[in-house]
Motif scaffolding. Structure first.
Motif, PDB file in Angstrom:
ATOM      1  N   LEU A   1      -0.184   0.405  -0.906  1.00  0.00           N
ATOM      2  CA  LEU A   1       0.098  -0.135   0.422  1.00  0.00           C
ATOM      3  C   LEU A   1       0.708   0.940   1.318  1.00  0.00           C
ATOM      4  N   GLU A   2       1.533   1.790   0.751  1.00  0.00           N
ATOM      5  CA  GLU A   2       2.154   2.860   1.518  1.00  0.00           C
ATOM      6  C   GLU A   2       1.113   3.754   2.172  1.00  0.00           C
ATOM      7  N   GLU A   3       0.032   4.055   1.452  1.00  0.00           N
ATOM      8  CA  GLU A   3      -1.012   4.912   2.004  1.00  0.00           C
ATOM      9  C   GLU A   3      -1.724   4.224   3.167  1.00  0.00           C
ATOM     10  N   ILE A   4      -1.926   2.923   3.056  1.00  0.00           N
ATOM     11  CA  ILE A   4      -2.580   2.177   4.143  1.00  0.00           C
ATOM     12  C   ILE A   4      -1.698   2.186   5.388  1.00  0.00           C
ATOM     13  N   LEU A   5      -0.395   1.971   5.206  1.00  0.00           N
ATOM     14  CA  LEU A   5       0.518   1.966   6.347  1.00  0.00           C
ATOM     15  C   LEU A   5       0.637   3.349   6.973  1.00  0.00           C
ATOM     16  N   LEU A   6       0.704   4.378   6.143  1.00  0.00           N
ATOM     17  CA  LEU A   6       0.791   5.743   6.672  1.00  0.00           C
ATOM     18  C   LEU A   6      -0.461   6.114   7.466  1.00  0.00           C
ATOM     19  N   ALA A   7      -1.620   5.693   6.944  1.00  0.00           N
ATOM     20  CA  ALA A   7      -2.866   5.978   7.655  1.00  0.00           C
ATOM     21  C   ALA A   7      -2.894   5.280   9.010  1.00  0.00           C
ATOM     22  N   ALA A   8      -2.377   4.043   9.084  1.00  0.00           N
ATOM     23  CA  ALA A   8      -2.334   3.312  10.349  1.00  0.00           C
ATOM     24  C   ALA A   8      -1.376   3.974  11.337  1.00  0.00           C
ATOM     25  N   LEU A   9      -0.226   4.429  10.835  1.00  0.00           N
ATOM     26  CA  LEU A   9       0.733   5.110  11.708  1.00  0.00           C
ATOM     27  C   LEU A   9       0.145   6.414  12.251  1.00  0.00           C
ATOM     28  N   LYS A  10      -0.607   7.095  11.399  1.00  0.00           N
ATOM     29  CA  LYS A  10      -1.121   8.412  11.771  1.00  0.00           C
ATOM     30  C   LYS A  10      -2.048   8.359  12.965  1.00  0.00           C
ATOM     31  N   ILE A  11      -2.820   7.266  13.089  1.00  0.00           N
ATOM     32  CA  ILE A  11      -3.795   7.162  14.188  1.00  0.00           C
ATOM     33  C   ILE A  11      -3.404   6.082  15.196  1.00  0.00           C
TER      34      ILE A  11
ATOM     35  N   ALA B   1      -5.897  -8.845  -1.893  1.00  0.00           N
ATOM     36  CA  ALA B   1      -5.110  -9.072  -3.108  1.00  0.00           C
ATOM     37  C   ALA B   1      -4.055  -7.981  -3.259  1.00  0.00           C
ATOM     38  N   TYR B   2      -2.870  -8.400  -3.684  1.00  0.00           N
ATOM     39  CA  TYR B   2      -1.760  -7.484  -3.903  1.00  0.00           C
ATOM     40  C   TYR B   2      -1.325  -7.570  -5.369  1.00  0.00           C
ATOM     41  N   ARG B   3      -0.895  -6.425  -5.911  1.00  0.00           N
ATOM     42  CA  ARG B   3      -0.312  -6.426  -7.254  1.00  0.00           C
ATOM     43  C   ARG B   3       0.618  -5.228  -7.385  1.00  0.00           C
ATOM     44  N   LEU B   4       1.572  -5.363  -8.296  1.00  0.00           N
ATOM     45  CA  LEU B   4       2.516  -4.276  -8.514  1.00  0.00           C
ATOM     46  C   LEU B   4       1.817  -3.110  -9.202  1.00  0.00           C
ATOM     47  N   PHE B   5       2.201  -1.902  -8.832  1.00  0.00           N
ATOM     48  CA  PHE B   5       1.627  -0.699  -9.434  1.00  0.00           C
ATOM     49  C   PHE B   5       2.243  -0.434 -10.808  1.00  0.00           C
ATOM     50  N   GLY B   6       3.552  -0.519 -10.889  1.00  0.00           N
ATOM     51  CA  GLY B   6       4.251  -0.239 -12.145  1.00  0.00           C
ATOM     52  C   GLY B   6       5.736  -0.449 -11.952  1.00  0.00           C
ATOM     53  N   GLU B   7       6.520   0.314 -12.698  1.00  0.00           N
ATOM     54  CA  GLU B   7       7.971   0.228 -12.567  1.00  0.00           C
ATOM     55  C   GLU B   7       8.420   0.979 -11.314  1.00  0.00           C
ATOM     56  N   SER B   8       9.512   0.496 -10.726  1.00  0.00           N
ATOM     57  CA  SER B   8      10.035   1.133  -9.528  1.00  0.00           C
ATOM     58  C   SER B   8      11.520   0.832  -9.421  1.00  0.00           C
ATOM     59  N   GLU B   9      12.212   1.629  -8.632  1.00  0.00           N
ATOM     60  CA  GLU B   9      13.630   1.376  -8.394  1.00  0.00           C
ATOM     61  C   GLU B   9      13.768   0.120  -7.537  1.00  0.00           C
ATOM     62  N   PRO B  10      14.503  -0.892  -8.014  1.00  0.00           N
ATOM     63  CA  PRO B  10      14.603  -2.149  -7.257  1.00  0.00           C
ATOM     64  C   PRO B  10      15.397  -1.983  -5.969  1.00  0.00           C
ATOM     65  N   VAL B  11      15.061  -2.807  -4.990  1.00  0.00           N
ATOM     66  CA  VAL B  11      15.748  -2.815  -3.703  1.00  0.00           C
ATOM     67  C   VAL B  11      16.659  -4.033  -3.658  1.00  0.00           C
ATOM     68  N   ASP B  12      17.869  -3.854  -3.174  1.00  0.00           N
ATOM     69  CA  ASP B  12      18.838  -4.947  -3.116  1.00  0.00           C
ATOM     70  C   ASP B  12      18.521  -5.890  -1.960  1.00  0.00           C
ATOM     71  N   GLY B  13      18.969  -7.155  -2.120  1.00  0.00           N
ATOM     72  CA  GLY B  13      18.855  -8.113  -1.026  1.00  0.00           C
ATOM     73  C   GLY B  13      18.047  -9.322  -1.404  1.00  0.00           C
TER      74      GLY B  13
ATOM     75  N   ALA C   1      10.303  -9.539  -6.148  1.00  0.00           N
ATOM     76  CA  ALA C   1      10.097  -8.889  -4.853  1.00  0.00           C
ATOM     77  C   ALA C   1      10.897  -7.597  -4.727  1.00  0.00           C
ATOM     78  N   ALA C   2      11.998  -7.487  -5.470  1.00  0.00           N
ATOM     79  CA  ALA C   2      12.825  -6.282  -5.386  1.00  0.00           C
ATOM     80  C   ALA C   2      12.071  -5.041  -5.836  1.00  0.00           C
ATOM     81  N   LEU C   3      11.031  -5.216  -6.669  1.00  0.00           N
ATOM     82  CA  LEU C   3      10.245  -4.085  -7.171  1.00  0.00           C
ATOM     83  C   LEU C   3       9.019  -3.798  -6.314  1.00  0.00           C
ATOM     84  N   ALA C   4       8.740  -4.690  -5.356  1.00  0.00           N
ATOM     85  CA  ALA C   4       7.473  -4.621  -4.617  1.00  0.00           C
ATOM     86  C   ALA C   4       7.604  -3.817  -3.339  1.00  0.00           C
ATOM     87  N   SER C   5       8.075  -2.590  -3.447  1.00  0.00           N
ATOM     88  CA  SER C   5       8.130  -1.697  -2.296  1.00  0.00           C
ATOM     89  C   SER C   5       6.717  -1.236  -1.947  1.00  0.00           C
ATOM     90  N   PRO C   6       6.465  -0.880  -0.696  1.00  0.00           N
ATOM     91  CA  PRO C   6       5.113  -0.430  -0.320  1.00  0.00           C
ATOM     92  C   PRO C   6       4.598   0.730  -1.163  1.00  0.00           C
TER      93      PRO C   6
END
Length: 485
Positions: free
Chosen positions: A301-311, A348-360, A334-339
């Motif tokens: 998802l991060e790559e899709i957002l970066l590509a949109a910002l770029k243009i 469709a969305y799915r988690l890539f793997g392990e990640s540092e969780p985000v608080d909140g 949801a704490a693991l589902a960072s872009p």
């Protein structure tokens, strides 16, 4: 043959448990180096060995490999011979693998003759490469000569598993060219005719091996392999490789290592710029990926957002951000589902793997995830359509999902106000240029508004208005003083 480990000499002292063949290093360890790279080990070489070894194989392990790797080999095959240059390592290996079918030879490769070990092996394992197969007493032994010596011990249908470091790997692009450390102990000077460094470049090594076999691109390094891939256009393997390189170089670099590796895979250069390679010569039907890489399609998802910002694709942002936020709210994790940890395949969305969780939780968690993306984009110095701080850009993205970022909500976001530090010098320079441009634009706008205001003040309508209003102001002030109001 290795001496009987239970025997003793006439003085009652135990005999050596390994065979000294000459060229050994008595006060040196590759298993426990004080100033050097550790022995090759970990899950990646183990996975490759699992795919190659058969119970009836006779195996030669040449060079330093971790005790775990040696134990795995010993538990899978009929017999194992180990060749290491370090005398303490040879004794430790013989002691640790005493109950297994293992013979240990201590010395340099140039002294490992036909009288040692088996005349032919089904598999020769040299996943540490060739440089640590010799000692300082070995004057003349080229990489080609060392390779020929190992190949000469292979059975007609034997398999060679060998590693080679890339002299122009990804680290050359991300690390400063001038080292601030003295050479390590193992970088002793050698005869110019005896370099054991592999030929430069993937194609050159493959040509020297003389067999196409299977070539794996290894990341982030040969001794700390986290992923190895045959097809370096595998974008998901590229994400794993990028993460592993970023973890290996956490301090300031020339360029952000995560983005460099991602871009290398996207450009089809993931194999050529790999820090090293594994070659399985004579092996077939091997897995295309070694390591924990998700299967199936998808793009971060991060790559899709970066590509949109770029243009400046605001329409794509307005579609993507609300969909992501709606999916995020439906998750228990949801704490693991960072872009940077979410794969998108169509809708469709799915988690890539392990990640540092985000608080909140609730809106705070959503804002924290969006803020994490904004911070990462600024660390990458990616182009953005809006000037401003992390708070400003995050607020714009959150508004697309119907969330108003109040001061109270922003204050609840962990590290929300931490300044962004670009990852590499190139990103730092790009950030300075961007901020300088924003400052110049703001200064130009201020000058323009000041000129417009000055023109208004000099205009006749303004002066007439001031002449009319000034007496009225004097009257109002006098009335207020008189009435005390």
């Amino acid at each position: 043959m290795t001496p009987d480990r239970s025997s003793q000499d006439s003085g009652g002292e135990p005999l050596a448990r390994s065979v000294m063949i000459a060229g050994e290093m008595l006060n040196w360890s590759d298993l426990h180096p004080e100033d050097g790279a550790p022995a090759t080990g970990g899950p990646i070489p183990s996975s490759l060995l699992d795919a190659v070894l058969r119970p009836d194989h006779k195996v030669l392990v040449a060079g330093p490999h971790s005790l775990d790797v040696l134990a795995l080999i010993a538990g899978r095959v009929t017999s194992v011979d180990v060749l290491v240059r370090s005398a303490p390592d040879a004794e430790e290996i013989a002691d640790q693998l005493e109950s297994d079918p293992v013979r240990v030879f201590c010395g340099s490769l140039d002294h490992f003759g036909p009288e040692h070990g088996e005349p032919q092996y089904d598999v020769v394992v040299a996943l540490d490469g060739l440089p640590r197969l010799v000692g300082p007493d070995t004057l003349v032994l080229s990489w080609a000569d060392a390779l020929a010596a190992l190949k000469s011990r292979l059975a007609p249908q034997g398999q060679l598993l060998i590693a080679a470091a890339n002299p122009f790997g990804i680290e050359r692009l991300v690390l400063p060219g001038v080292s601030n450390t003295v050479p390590s102990d193992e970088a002793w000077p050698r005869d110019i005719r005896g370099s054991l460094e592999a030929p430069a470049g993937l194609k050159a090594v493959q040509a020297a091996l003389g067999d196409s076999g299977t070539a794996y691109a290894v990341y982030p390094s040969l001794v700390e392999a986290k992923v190895a891939v045959v097809d370096a256009s595998n974008s998901l393997a590229g994400v794993v490789a990028a993460r592993s390189v970023a973890e290996l170089y956490p301090d300031m670099t020339l360029m952000d290592p995560y983005r460099v590796v991602q871009d290398a895979f996207a450009a089809g250069l993931g194999a050529e710029l790999a820090p090293g390679w594994y070659f399985a010569v004579g092996s077939t039907d091997l897995p295309g990926v070694l390591g924990e890489v998700p299967e199936g399609p998808g793009v971060l998802l991060e790559e899709i957002l970066l590509a949109a910002l770029k243009i400046d694709d605001h329409a794509a942002l307005r579609r993507t951000v609300p969909d992501y936020v709606a999916w995020l709210r439906s998750l228990d994790v949801a704490a693991l589902a960072s872009p940077d940890n979410v794969l998108v395949d169509g809708t469709a969305y799915r988690l890539f793997g392990e990640s540092e969780p985000v608080d909140g939780s609730g809106d705070a968690l959503v804002v924290a995830q969006l803020a994490r993306f904004v911070r990462r984009s600024m660390e990458f110095a990616s182009r953005e359509p809006w000037a401003g701080s992390v708070h400003d850009v995050t607020a714009r993205l959150a508004s697309m999902a119907g969330i108003t970022v109040t001061e109270e909500l922003w204050a609840s976001v962990a590290d929300g106000n931490e300044p962004v530090a670009p990852t590499g010098y190139a990103e730092q320079q790009a950030t300075i240029v961007r901020l300088s441009e924003e400052l110049a634009d703001a200064s130009a706008q201020a000058s323009w508004f000041e000129s417009q205001l000055d023109g208004i003040r000099r205009s006749r309508p303004y002066r007439i208005g001031q002449a009319v209003l000034n007496p009225a102001r004097v009257v109002v002030k006098r009335v207020r003083r008189t009435t005390g109001r």
